[in-house]
Scaffold this motif. Structure first.
Motif, PDB file in Angstrom:
ATOM      1  N   LEU A   1      48.240  41.597  40.894  1.00  0.00           N
ATOM      2  CA  LEU A   1      47.058  41.968  40.302  1.00  0.00           C
ATOM      3  C   LEU A   1      45.941  41.827  41.257  1.00  0.00           C
ATOM      4  O   LEU A   1      45.785  40.732  41.807  1.00  0.00           O
ATOM      5  N   GLU A   2      44.972  42.718  41.063  1.00  0.00           N
ATOM      6  CA  GLU A   2      43.561  42.596  41.669  1.00  0.00           C
ATOM      7  C   GLU A   2      42.767  42.369  40.396  1.00  0.00           C
ATOM      8  O   GLU A   2      42.445  43.124  39.564  1.00  0.00           O
ATOM      9  N   VAL A   3      42.045  40.912  40.659  1.00  0.00           N
ATOM     10  CA  VAL A   3      41.377  40.744  39.349  1.00  0.00           C
ATOM     11  C   VAL A   3      39.777  40.825  39.676  1.00  0.00           C
ATOM     12  O   VAL A   3      39.360  40.528  40.787  1.00  0.00           O
ATOM     13  N   ILE A   4      39.219  41.783  39.107  1.00  0.00           N
ATOM     14  CA  ILE A   4      37.836  42.126  39.448  1.00  0.00           C
ATOM     15  C   ILE A   4      36.709  41.571  38.413  1.00  0.00           C
ATOM     16  O   ILE A   4      37.178  41.704  37.123  1.00  0.00           O
ATOM     17  N   VAL A   5      35.849  40.921  38.976  1.00  0.00           N
ATOM     18  CA  VAL A   5      34.789  40.563  37.982  1.00  0.00           C
ATOM     19  C   VAL A   5      33.344  41.131  38.209  1.00  0.00           C
ATOM     20  O   VAL A   5      33.052  41.383  39.360  1.00  0.00           O
ATOM     21  N   ARG A   6      32.870  41.777  37.209  1.00  0.00           N
ATOM     22  CA  ARG A   6      31.543  42.283  37.308  1.00  0.00           C
ATOM     23  C   ARG A   6      30.450  42.034  36.665  1.00  0.00           C
ATOM     24  O   ARG A   6      30.654  41.570  35.346  1.00  0.00           O
ATOM     25  N   ASN A   7      29.488  41.899  37.298  1.00  0.00           N
ATOM     26  CA  ASN A   7      28.086  41.445  36.463  1.00  0.00           C
ATOM     27  C   ASN A   7      27.023  42.684  36.521  1.00  0.00           C
ATOM     28  O   ASN A   7      26.265  42.629  35.595  1.00  0.00           O
TER      29      ASN A   7
ATOM     30  N   ALA B   1      26.913  47.143  36.835  1.00  0.00           N
ATOM     31  CA  ALA B   1      27.756  48.426  37.067  1.00  0.00           C
ATOM     32  C   ALA B   1      27.517  48.643  38.509  1.00  0.00           C
ATOM     33  O   ALA B   1      26.594  48.987  39.118  1.00  0.00           O
ATOM     34  N   ALA B   2      28.694  49.042  39.239  1.00  0.00           N
ATOM     35  CA  ALA B   2      28.575  49.706  40.395  1.00  0.00           C
ATOM     36  C   ALA B   2      30.273  50.212  40.752  1.00  0.00           C
ATOM     37  O   ALA B   2      31.033  50.131  39.844  1.00  0.00           O
ATOM     38  N   GLY B   3      30.255  51.042  41.903  1.00  0.00           N
ATOM     39  CA  GLY B   3      31.549  51.458  42.255  1.00  0.00           C
ATOM     40  C   GLY B   3      32.381  52.320  41.424  1.00  0.00           C
ATOM     41  O   GLY B   3      31.857  53.026  40.398  1.00  0.00           O
ATOM     42  N   SER B   4      33.711  51.792  41.085  1.00  0.00           N
ATOM     43  CA  SER B   4      34.514  52.827  40.406  1.00  0.00           C
ATOM     44  C   SER B   4      34.168  52.648  38.795  1.00  0.00           C
ATOM     45  O   SER B   4      34.461  53.580  38.014  1.00  0.00           O
ATOM     46  N   MET B   5      33.495  51.491  38.368  1.00  0.00           N
ATOM     47  CA  MET B   5      33.226  51.286  36.963  1.00  0.00           C
ATOM     48  C   MET B   5      32.108  52.359  36.645  1.00  0.00           C
ATOM     49  O   MET B   5      32.246  52.838  35.314  1.00  0.00           O
ATOM     50  N   ALA B   6      31.258  52.306  37.647  1.00  0.00           N
ATOM     51  CA  ALA B   6      29.911  53.211  37.187  1.00  0.00           C
ATOM     52  C   ALA B   6      30.666  54.521  37.270  1.00  0.00           C
ATOM     53  O   ALA B   6      30.051  55.346  36.082  1.00  0.00           O
TER      54      ALA B   6
ATOM     55  N   VAL C   1      27.059  41.556  42.639  1.00  0.00           N
ATOM     56  CA  VAL C   1      27.090  42.720  41.513  1.00  0.00           C
ATOM     57  C   VAL C   1      28.781  42.532  41.215  1.00  0.00           C
ATOM     58  O   VAL C   1      29.024  42.520  39.721  1.00  0.00           O
ATOM     59  N   ASP C   2      29.630  42.427  41.969  1.00  0.00           N
ATOM     60  CA  ASP C   2      30.926  42.276  41.521  1.00  0.00           C
ATOM     61  C   ASP C   2      31.882  41.786  42.687  1.00  0.00           C
ATOM     62  O   ASP C   2      31.433  41.717  43.832  1.00  0.00           O
ATOM     63  N   PHE C   3      33.229  41.484  42.330  1.00  0.00           N
ATOM     64  CA  PHE C   3      34.217  40.987  43.551  1.00  0.00           C
ATOM     65  C   PHE C   3      35.418  40.967  43.050  1.00  0.00           C
ATOM     66  O   PHE C   3      35.803  41.157  41.990  1.00  0.00           O
ATOM     67  N   LYS C   4      36.277  40.994  44.092  1.00  0.00           N
ATOM     68  CA  LYS C   4      37.711  41.011  43.802  1.00  0.00           C
ATOM     69  C   LYS C   4      38.566  39.647  44.138  1.00  0.00           C
ATOM     70  O   LYS C   4      38.147  39.079  45.212  1.00  0.00           O
ATOM     71  N   ILE C   5      39.336  39.076  43.412  1.00  0.00           N
ATOM     72  CA  ILE C   5      40.058  37.990  43.771  1.00  0.00           C
ATOM     73  C   ILE C   5      41.698  38.039  43.768  1.00  0.00           C
ATOM     74  O   ILE C   5      42.001  39.221  42.759  1.00  0.00           O
TER      75      ILE C   5
ATOM     76  N   ASP D   1      33.959  41.448  52.341  1.00  0.00           N
ATOM     77  CA  ASP D   1      34.846  42.796  52.382  1.00  0.00           C
ATOM     78  C   ASP D   1      35.228  42.842  51.067  1.00  0.00           C
ATOM     79  O   ASP D   1      35.765  43.973  50.426  1.00  0.00           O
ATOM     80  N   SER D   2      35.270  41.702  49.941  1.00  0.00           N
ATOM     81  CA  SER D   2      35.638  41.914  48.543  1.00  0.00           C
ATOM     82  C   SER D   2      34.765  41.752  47.613  1.00  0.00           C
ATOM     83  O   SER D   2      35.205  41.274  46.217  1.00  0.00           O
ATOM     84  N   MET D   3      33.453  41.870  47.788  1.00  0.00           N
ATOM     85  CA  MET D   3      32.290  41.597  47.195  1.00  0.00           C
ATOM     86  C   MET D   3      31.267  42.752  47.103  1.00  0.00           C
ATOM     87  O   MET D   3      31.284  43.417  48.131  1.00  0.00           O
ATOM     88  N   ARG D   4      30.405  42.906  46.076  1.00  0.00           N
ATOM     89  CA  ARG D   4      29.117  43.764  46.240  1.00  0.00           C
ATOM     90  C   ARG D   4      28.051  42.549  46.159  1.00  0.00           C
ATOM     91  O   ARG D   4      27.816  41.939  45.264  1.00  0.00           O
ATOM     92  N   LEU D   5      27.099  42.899  47.143  1.00  0.00           N
ATOM     93  CA  LEU D   5      26.256  41.748  47.456  1.00  0.00           C
ATOM     94  C   LEU D   5      24.813  42.621  47.699  1.00  0.00           C
ATOM     95  O   LEU D   5      24.731  43.380  48.686  1.00  0.00           O
TER      96      LEU D   5
HETATM   97  O1  CDP Z   1      35.094  49.576  45.858  1.00  0.00           O
HETATM   98  P1  CDP Z   1      35.471  50.640  44.739  1.00  0.00           P
HETATM   99  O2  CDP Z   1      34.323  51.347  44.206  1.00  0.00           O
HETATM  100  O3  CDP Z   1      36.819  51.434  45.169  1.00  0.00           O
HETATM  101  O4  CDP Z   1      36.202  49.766  43.720  1.00  0.00           O
HETATM  102  P2  CDP Z   1      35.526  48.857  42.699  1.00  0.00           P
HETATM  103  O5  CDP Z   1      36.476  48.915  41.546  1.00  0.00           O
HETATM  104  O6  CDP Z   1      34.258  49.343  42.257  1.00  0.00           O
HETATM  105  O7  CDP Z   1      35.462  47.390  43.136  1.00  0.00           O
HETATM  106  C1  CDP Z   1      35.030  46.093  42.774  1.00  0.00           C
HETATM  107  C2  CDP Z   1      34.908  45.280  43.481  1.00  0.00           C
HETATM  108  O8  CDP Z   1      36.167  44.699  43.832  1.00  0.00           O
HETATM  109  C3  CDP Z   1      34.137  45.435  44.877  1.00  0.00           C
HETATM  110  O9  CDP Z   1      33.222  44.603  45.352  1.00  0.00           O
HETATM  111  C4  CDP Z   1      35.166  45.660  45.898  1.00  0.00           C
HETATM  112  O10 CDP Z   1      34.880  45.722  47.304  1.00  0.00           O
HETATM  113  C5  CDP Z   1      36.296  44.902  45.268  1.00  0.00           C
HETATM  114  N1  CDP Z   1      37.654  45.435  45.851  1.00  0.00           N
HETATM  115  C6  CDP Z   1      38.260  44.951  46.707  1.00  0.00           C
HETATM  116  O11 CDP Z   1      38.070  44.179  47.450  1.00  0.00           O
HETATM  117  N2  CDP Z   1      39.423  45.308  46.998  1.00  0.00           N
HETATM  118  C7  CDP Z   1      40.082  46.473  46.142  1.00  0.00           C
HETATM  119  N3  CDP Z   1      41.521  47.056  46.435  1.00  0.00           N
HETATM  120  C8  CDP Z   1      39.439  47.079  45.086  1.00  0.00           C
HETATM  121  C9  CDP Z   1      38.160  46.543  44.857  1.00  0.00           C
END
Ligand code: CDP
Length: 253
Positions: free
Chosen positions: A89-95, A97-102, A174-178, A200-204
Motif C-alpha cells: 500500500l502507498e499511504v498518503i496523508v493530506r493536509n 488539497a492538491a494533486g490527484s485529490m484536488a 501539503v501531503d506526503f506518501k509513506i 520526492d514523496s511530499m508536497r512542500l
Molecule cells: O503526485 P500525484 O498528483 O500523482 O499524486 P497524489 O495522489 O496527489 O500524491 C500525494 C502525495 O503522495 C504527493 O506528495 C506525492 O508526491 C506522493 N506520492 C508518491 O510519493 N508516490 C506515489 N506513487 C504517489 C504519490
C-alpha cells in the motif's frame, strides 16, 4: 571485494543485500520520474540530498518513538536499513488539497482540509497505484484490521512530526506518501516505517510565497529540482547554508 547482490532496482533507489542477515543497503539514485515513469530525467545531486533528508526525518521519528527501518547512513548515497516485508500500500496523508485529490474531487489546489485525510493506494505501477478502500485491503488480505489501526495512528504521528518540523522553517506540509514494512521478532510481527521520506514523496510549499519545494518542480517544469531540495535541506540545518571556503580572506594592511 566481492560484488554485492542487487535485490531490487526501483525508479529512484536500488536495494542491495546488507552486510548482515536482515539488513539491506538502500542506494539513492539521481533518477527522477513522474506520471508513473512517463517523464524521466537524471537530476544531479538528488540522490545525495534525499539520502541525507531521509536520514534526518527517520532519525527524528525514531527519537520520538515511531519505529522505522532506518539503521544508519553509510555514505553520501547509501544507508543501512532493516529488511522488511513491504505492505503493498502507498499511504498518503493530506493536509491541503492538491494533486490527484484536488482533481478527483474538484477541489481548488491549496484549500486546507477540515482535518488530515489518510488515503490508501494499491502499490502496482502497471495499474498506476489505484486508490483502494479498507474493504479492498481486508478482502484481499493486504493488511489486517489491527494492521490498519496501527498504520493509521503511525501515519498521523508522522504527519504531526513532519508538519511541526516544516512549520518551524516556514514550509507547509501539503501531503506526503509513506510505505510500511512488516518485521518479525520470533512469532511476533510489527509494522515499521520503511522506504524513504524525502521531497520526492511530499508536497512542500513555502509559507510566505507559496513556492513549491518538492517533486512538483520536476513534474511541472518549475525550475531546478536540486535547488528546491537544497533549500529544504538548508532550512532544516541538514546542509550548511554557506561553505566555509566561500568566505573571502580579509586583507591586512
Ligand atoms: O503526485 P500525484 O498528483 O500523482 O499524486 P497524489 O495522489 O496527489 O500524491 C500525494 C502525495 O503522495 C504527493 O506528495 C506525492 O508526491 C506522493 N506520492 C508518491 O510519493 N508516490 C506515489 N506513487 C504517489 C504519490
Amino acid at each position: 571485494m566481492a560484488r554485492r547482490k542487487k535485490i531490487y532496482e526501483g525508479k529512484a533507489k536500488i536495494l542491495y543485500e546488507g552486510p548482515e542477515p536482515g539488513t539491506i543497503v538502500q542506494y539513492f539514485k539521481d533518477d527522477a520520474t513522474a506520471f508513473n515513469a512517463q517523464k524521466k530525467d537524471v537530476i544531479e545531486g538528488k540522490g545525495v540530498l534525499n539520502n541525507r533528508l531521509s536520514e534526518f526525518f527517520m532519525t527524528g521519528l525514531n527519537t520520538i518513538g515511531v519505529p522505522t527501518h532506518f539503521i544508519k547512513r553509510l555514505n553520501m548515497r547509501e544507508q543501512l536499513v532493516r529488511a522488511c516485508e513491504i505492505v503493498p500500500l502507498e499511504v498518503i496523508v493530506r493536509n491541503i488539497a492538491a494533486g490527484s485529490m484536488a482533481k478527483r474531487l474538484g477541489l481548488e489546489e491549496g484549500m486546507p482540509l477540515p482535518r488530515p485525510i489518510v488515503e490508501y493506494c494499491y502499490k502496482d505501477d502497471k495499474l498506476g497505484d489505484p486508490l483502494v478502500t479498507e474493504e479492498h485491503i481486508a478482502a484481499f488480505g493486504w493488511a489486517s484490521q489491527q494492521d490498519m489501526d496501527d498504520i493509521l495512528s503511525l501515519s498521523l504521528r508522522v504527519n504531526d512530526y513532519l508538519s511541526g518540523l516544516m512549520y518551524g522553517v516556514g514550509i507547509k506540509l501539503v501531503d506526503f506518501k509513506i510505505e510500511i514494512g512488516r518485521v518479525y521478532d520470533g512469532d511476533y510481527q510489527r509494522l515499521i516505517l520503511a522506504d524513504e521520506i524525502s521531497p520526492d514523496s511530499m508536497r512542500l510549499w513555502d509559507m510566505e510565497t507559496g513556492q513549491k519545494l518538492d517533486k512538483d518542480v520536476f513534474r511541472r517544469d518549475l525550475g531546478s529540482l536540486t535547488d528546491a531540495y537544497t533549500e529544504v535541506a538548508q532550512r532544516l540545518g541538514v546542509m550548511p547554508k554557506q561553505a566555509t571556503h566561500a568566505v573571502k580572506p580579509k586583507l591586512i594592511n
